[in-house]
Design a protein around this motif. Sequence first.
Motif, PDB file in Angstrom:
ATOM      1  N   UNK A 155       0.832  -1.205   0.000  1.00 56.81           N
ATOM      2  CA  UNK A 155       0.000   0.000   0.000  1.00 56.81           C
ATOM      3  C   UNK A 155       0.870   1.259   0.000  1.00 56.81           C
ATOM      4  N   UNK A 156       1.924   1.243   0.802  1.00 54.66           N
ATOM      5  CA  UNK A 156       2.821   2.405   0.861  1.00 54.66           C
ATOM      6  C   UNK A 156       3.639   2.528  -0.420  1.00 54.66           C
ATOM      7  N   UNK A 157       4.123   1.399  -0.922  1.00 51.73           N
ATOM      8  CA  UNK A 157       4.938   1.410  -2.147  1.00 51.73           C
ATOM      9  C   UNK A 157       4.132   1.942  -3.330  1.00 51.73           C
ATOM     10  N   UNK A 158       2.866   1.601  -3.373  1.00 52.49           N
ATOM     11  CA  UNK A 158       2.013   2.057  -4.471  1.00 52.49           C
ATOM     12  C   UNK A 158       1.766   3.561  -4.438  1.00 52.49           C
ATOM     13  N   UNK A 159       2.094   4.191  -3.298  1.00 54.68           N
ATOM     14  CA  UNK A 159       1.999   5.647  -3.187  1.00 54.68           C
ATOM     15  C   UNK A 159       3.369   6.302  -3.386  1.00 54.68           C
ATOM     16  N   UNK A 160       4.303   5.557  -3.953  1.00 59.92           N
ATOM     17  CA  UNK A 160       5.656   6.050  -4.251  1.00 59.92           C
ATOM     18  C   UNK A 160       6.530   6.235  -3.019  1.00 59.92           C
ATOM     19  N   UNK A 161       6.221   5.538  -1.935  1.00 64.06           N
ATOM     20  CA  UNK A 161       7.085   5.592  -0.757  1.00 64.06           C
ATOM     21  C   UNK A 161       8.326   4.754  -1.070  1.00 64.06           C
ATOM     22  N   UNK A 162       9.449   5.418  -1.227  1.00 61.29           N
ATOM     23  CA  UNK A 162      10.681   4.771  -1.673  1.00 61.29           C
ATOM     24  C   UNK A 162      11.143   3.685  -0.719  1.00 61.29           C
ATOM     25  N   UNK A 163      11.091   3.949   0.582  1.00 63.92           N
ATOM     26  CA  UNK A 163      11.516   2.947   1.561  1.00 63.92           C
ATOM     27  C   UNK A 163      10.629   1.711   1.485  1.00 63.92           C
ATOM     28  N   UNK A 164       9.341   1.911   1.251  1.00 65.93           N
ATOM     29  CA  UNK A 164       8.427   0.776   1.110  1.00 65.93           C
ATOM     30  C   UNK A 164       8.733  -0.001  -0.168  1.00 65.93           C
ATOM     31  N   UNK A 185       8.508  -1.666 -14.600  1.00 65.77           N
ATOM     32  CA  UNK A 185       8.877  -0.429 -13.907  1.00 65.77           C
ATOM     33  C   UNK A 185       8.519   0.795 -14.748  1.00 65.77           C
ATOM     34  N   UNK A 186       8.736   0.706 -16.044  1.00 66.35           N
ATOM     35  CA  UNK A 186       8.444   1.864 -16.906  1.00 66.35           C
ATOM     36  C   UNK A 186       6.940   2.104 -17.037  1.00 66.35           C
ATOM     37  N   UNK A 187       6.142   1.055 -16.896  1.00 66.21           N
ATOM     38  CA  UNK A 187       4.686   1.188 -17.016  1.00 66.21           C
ATOM     39  C   UNK A 187       4.004   1.476 -15.683  1.00 66.21           C
ATOM     40  N   UNK A 188       4.744   1.368 -14.593  1.00 70.51           N
ATOM     41  CA  UNK A 188       4.171   1.512 -13.252  1.00 70.51           C
ATOM     42  C   UNK A 188       3.664   2.930 -13.029  1.00 70.51           C
ATOM     43  N   UNK A 189       2.516   3.041 -12.403  1.00 67.81           N
ATOM     44  CA  UNK A 189       1.938   4.333 -12.049  1.00 67.81           C
ATOM     45  C   UNK A 189       1.543   4.290 -10.572  1.00 67.81           C
ATOM     46  N   UNK A 190       1.872   5.342  -9.832  1.00 69.64           N
ATOM     47  CA  UNK A 190       1.475   5.361  -8.412  1.00 69.64           C
ATOM     48  C   UNK A 190      -0.029   5.463  -8.253  1.00 69.64           C
ATOM     49  N   UNK A 191      -0.496   4.931  -7.153  1.00 69.37           N
ATOM     50  CA  UNK A 191      -1.911   5.074  -6.810  1.00 69.37           C
ATOM     51  C   UNK A 191      -2.035   6.221  -5.832  1.00 69.37           C
ATOM     52  N   UNK A 192      -3.081   6.963  -5.959  1.00 71.84           N
ATOM     53  CA  UNK A 192      -3.281   8.062  -5.003  1.00 71.84           C
ATOM     54  C   UNK A 192      -3.904   7.487  -3.746  1.00 71.84           C
ATOM     55  N   UNK A 193      -3.678   8.175  -2.665  1.00 67.38           N
ATOM     56  CA  UNK A 193      -4.243   7.776  -1.388  1.00 67.38           C
ATOM     57  C   UNK A 193      -5.660   8.298  -1.271  1.00 67.38           C
ATOM     58  N   UNK A 194      -6.389   7.738  -0.355  1.00 69.50           N
ATOM     59  CA  UNK A 194      -7.762   8.211  -0.117  1.00 69.50           C
ATOM     60  C   UNK A 194      -7.745   9.527   0.667  1.00 69.50           C
TER      61      UNK A 194
END
Length: 195
Positions: free
Chosen positions: A117-126, A185-194
């Motif tokens: 969930x965190x990684x999908x929001x572009x959290x690098x550590x996650x 990786x090139x096609x990956x898009x972050x998900x926005x949080x609620x």
Amino acid sequence: MSKAVAAALIIVAGLARTVIAGPFEDGLVAAEHRDYTTAIRLWGPLAEQGNPDAQYNLGLAYEYGRGVTRDHAAAANWFRKAANQGLAAAQLSLGVLYENGVGVPQDFAIAVTWCQKAAEQSNTAAQLNLGVMYENGWGVGQNYVIAHMWFSLAAAAGDADAARNRDITAAKMTSEHIAEARRLASEWKPRSTSR
């Protein structure tokens, strides 16, 4: 403008910022000055009212014993409240507690869920942490392609550890698998949080 007038304006602007800031920001200032008791006093009511940033910061206070007795179960409780509201830092922190079995039973599958969930929001550590989980098969089936993808995303954000892990993982992969990981990786898009 004289130096005295300029200095007075700077002081007034600084005081105005403090007055305008509010209890959460005042808690951050207190924590920066290592006055954790004040920070907790300010964040407590906000956290109880559902403020995810205050909940997360209370979680950190309990995790590290800052202004309160160290209590990993309480940290997990506050992280969970903030994580359920979509706060990526809290999702990662909760995932790490599950990964290590600190304050909660060790459960790699739950750790993966929160880190994802965190990684999908572009959290690098996650993203780095999730890559490690896929590389080692902790809570998920071992998958070098997905591990490489997460490492690549974190590395692209400047994480040197992720770049090293990506290269180590690549040494275990075929060129086709590396190409697939790069494509993902090139096609990956972050998900926005609620939030």
